[in-house]
Design a protein around this motif. Structure first.
Motif, PDB file in Angstrom:
ATOM      1  N   LYS A  74       0.829  -1.191   0.000  1.00 15.13           N
ATOM      2  CA  LYS A  74       0.000   0.000   0.000  1.00 15.13           C
ATOM      3  C   LYS A  74       0.866   1.244   0.000  1.00 15.13           C
ATOM      4  O   LYS A  74       1.845   1.318   0.755  1.00 15.13           O
ATOM      5  N   ASN A  75       0.545   2.177  -0.847  1.00 14.52           N
ATOM      6  CA  ASN A  75       1.124   3.515  -0.783  1.00 14.52           C
ATOM      7  C   ASN A  75       0.297   4.262   0.259  1.00 14.52           C
ATOM      8  O   ASN A  75      -0.859   4.606   0.023  1.00 14.52           O
ATOM      9  N   GLU A  76       0.877   4.477   1.437  1.00 15.50           N
ATOM     10  CA  GLU A  76       0.127   5.041   2.553  1.00 15.50           C
ATOM     11  C   GLU A  76      -0.297   6.484   2.273  1.00 15.50           C
ATOM     12  O   GLU A  76      -1.360   6.918   2.708  1.00 15.50           O
ATOM     13  N   ASP A  77       0.520   7.224   1.562  1.00 21.93           N
ATOM     14  CA  ASP A  77       0.212   8.634   1.325  1.00 21.93           C
ATOM     15  C   ASP A  77      -0.893   8.803   0.283  1.00 21.93           C
ATOM     16  O   ASP A  77      -1.750   9.671   0.409  1.00 21.93           O
ATOM     17  N   LEU A  78      -0.858   7.960  -0.757  1.00 23.24           N
ATOM     18  CA  LEU A  78      -1.866   8.033  -1.812  1.00 23.24           C
ATOM     19  C   LEU A  78      -3.051   7.118  -1.535  1.00 23.24           C
ATOM     20  O   LEU A  78      -4.028   7.136  -2.294  1.00 23.24           O
ATOM     21  N   ARG A  79      -2.926   6.284  -0.484  1.00 27.59           N
ATOM     22  CA  ARG A  79      -3.985   5.314  -0.134  1.00 27.59           C
ATOM     23  C   ARG A  79      -4.284   4.420  -1.319  1.00 27.59           C
ATOM     24  O   ARG A  79      -5.453   4.181  -1.667  1.00 27.59           O
ATOM     25  N   LEU A  80      -3.228   3.907  -1.925  1.00 27.08           N
ATOM     26  CA  LEU A  80      -3.344   3.071  -3.104  1.00 27.08           C
ATOM     27  C   LEU A  80      -2.868   1.663  -2.779  1.00 27.08           C
ATOM     28  O   LEU A  80      -1.780   1.491  -2.231  1.00 27.08           O
ATOM     29  N   TRP A  81      -3.677   0.661  -3.177  1.00 27.34           N
ATOM     30  CA  TRP A  81      -3.375  -0.733  -2.893  1.00 27.34           C
ATOM     31  C   TRP A  81      -2.956  -1.469  -4.168  1.00 27.34           C
ATOM     32  O   TRP A  81      -3.438  -1.165  -5.265  1.00 27.34           O
ATOM     33  N   GLY A  82      -2.127  -2.491  -3.965  1.00 28.47           N
ATOM     34  CA  GLY A  82      -1.858  -3.435  -5.035  1.00 28.47           C
ATOM     35  C   GLY A  82      -2.918  -4.526  -5.030  1.00 28.47           C
ATOM     36  O   GLY A  82      -3.851  -4.521  -4.204  1.00 28.47           O
ATOM     37  N   GLN A  83      -2.763  -5.499  -5.933  1.00 28.78           N
ATOM     38  CA  GLN A  83      -3.768  -6.544  -6.083  1.00 28.78           C
ATOM     39  C   GLN A  83      -3.516  -7.741  -5.162  1.00 28.78           C
ATOM     40  O   GLN A  83      -4.397  -8.590  -5.000  1.00 28.78           O
ATOM     41  N   GLY A  84      -2.337  -7.816  -4.578  1.00 23.82           N
ATOM     42  CA  GLY A  84      -2.036  -8.872  -3.627  1.00 23.82           C
ATOM     43  C   GLY A  84      -1.282 -10.039  -4.234  1.00 23.82           C
ATOM     44  O   GLY A  84      -1.351 -10.304  -5.427  1.00 23.82           O
ATOM     45  N   THR A  85      -0.559 -10.751  -3.368  1.00 25.19           N
ATOM     46  CA  THR A  85       0.145 -11.976  -3.759  1.00 25.19           C
ATOM     47  C   THR A  85      -0.051 -12.991  -2.643  1.00 25.19           C
ATOM     48  O   THR A  85       0.049 -12.674  -1.455  1.00 25.19           O
ATOM     49  N   GLN A  86      -0.351 -14.227  -3.034  1.00 26.31           N
ATOM     50  CA  GLN A  86      -0.681 -15.269  -2.058  1.00 26.31           C
ATOM     51  C   GLN A  86       0.586 -15.888  -1.484  1.00 26.31           C
ATOM     52  O   GLN A  86       1.489 -16.286  -2.229  1.00 26.31           O
ATOM     53  N   VAL A  87       0.619 -15.990  -0.160  1.00 25.78           N
ATOM     54  CA  VAL A  87       1.672 -16.717   0.543  1.00 25.78           C
ATOM     55  C   VAL A  87       1.005 -17.851   1.318  1.00 25.78           C
ATOM     56  O   VAL A  87       0.092 -17.618   2.107  1.00 25.78           O
ATOM     57  N   THR A  88       1.453 -19.061   1.054  1.00 25.68           N
ATOM     58  CA  THR A  88       0.916 -20.231   1.737  1.00 25.68           C
ATOM     59  C   THR A  88       2.065 -20.978   2.398  1.00 25.68           C
ATOM     60  O   THR A  88       3.037 -21.331   1.729  1.00 25.68           O
TER      61      THR A  88
END
Length: 113
Positions: A96-110
């Motif tokens: 997450k870009n905390e300043d722009l409040r922008l998220w990525g799509q995520g990556t799975q960790v198992t």
């Protein structure tokens, strides 16, 4: 449009390591406070670690001493080195870009036991 893209997730046995990376398009990440979060099935998204533009870091108690957040300014990424992984670390990890409040799509960790 600024976008964040995570990579590096996968399946690993308990005790193993993964290096997650967050890359940005149309944005120089070095100027922003960046964070890594995770969300396990049936649970709320939680903060894992943050790093300020000045390099100050903060970690959730559950990952202190095992995870390290860092910047690679040459490649314009923010990375999360995860060591000594436990099954309870299994989640989708988001940057997450905390300043722009922008998220990525995520990556799975198992993490398997």
């Amino acid at each position: 449009q600024v976008q964040l893209v995570e990579s590096g997730g996968g399946l690993v046995r308990a005790g193993g390591s993964l290096r997650l990376s967050c890359a940005a398009s149309r944005s120089n990440l070095r100027f922003y406070t960046m964070g890594w979060y995770r969300q396990a099935p049936g649970k709320q998204r939680e903060l894992v670690a943050t790093i300020t533009s000045g390099g100050r870091t903060n970690y959730a108690d559950s990952v202190k001493g095992r995870f390290t957040i860092s910047r690679d300014n040459a490649n314009n990424t923010v990375d999360l080195q995860t060591n000594s992984l436990k099954p309870e670390d299994t989640a989708v990890y988001y940057c997450k870009n905390e300043d722009l409040r922008l998220w990525g799509q995520g990556t799975q960790v198992t993490v398997s036991s």
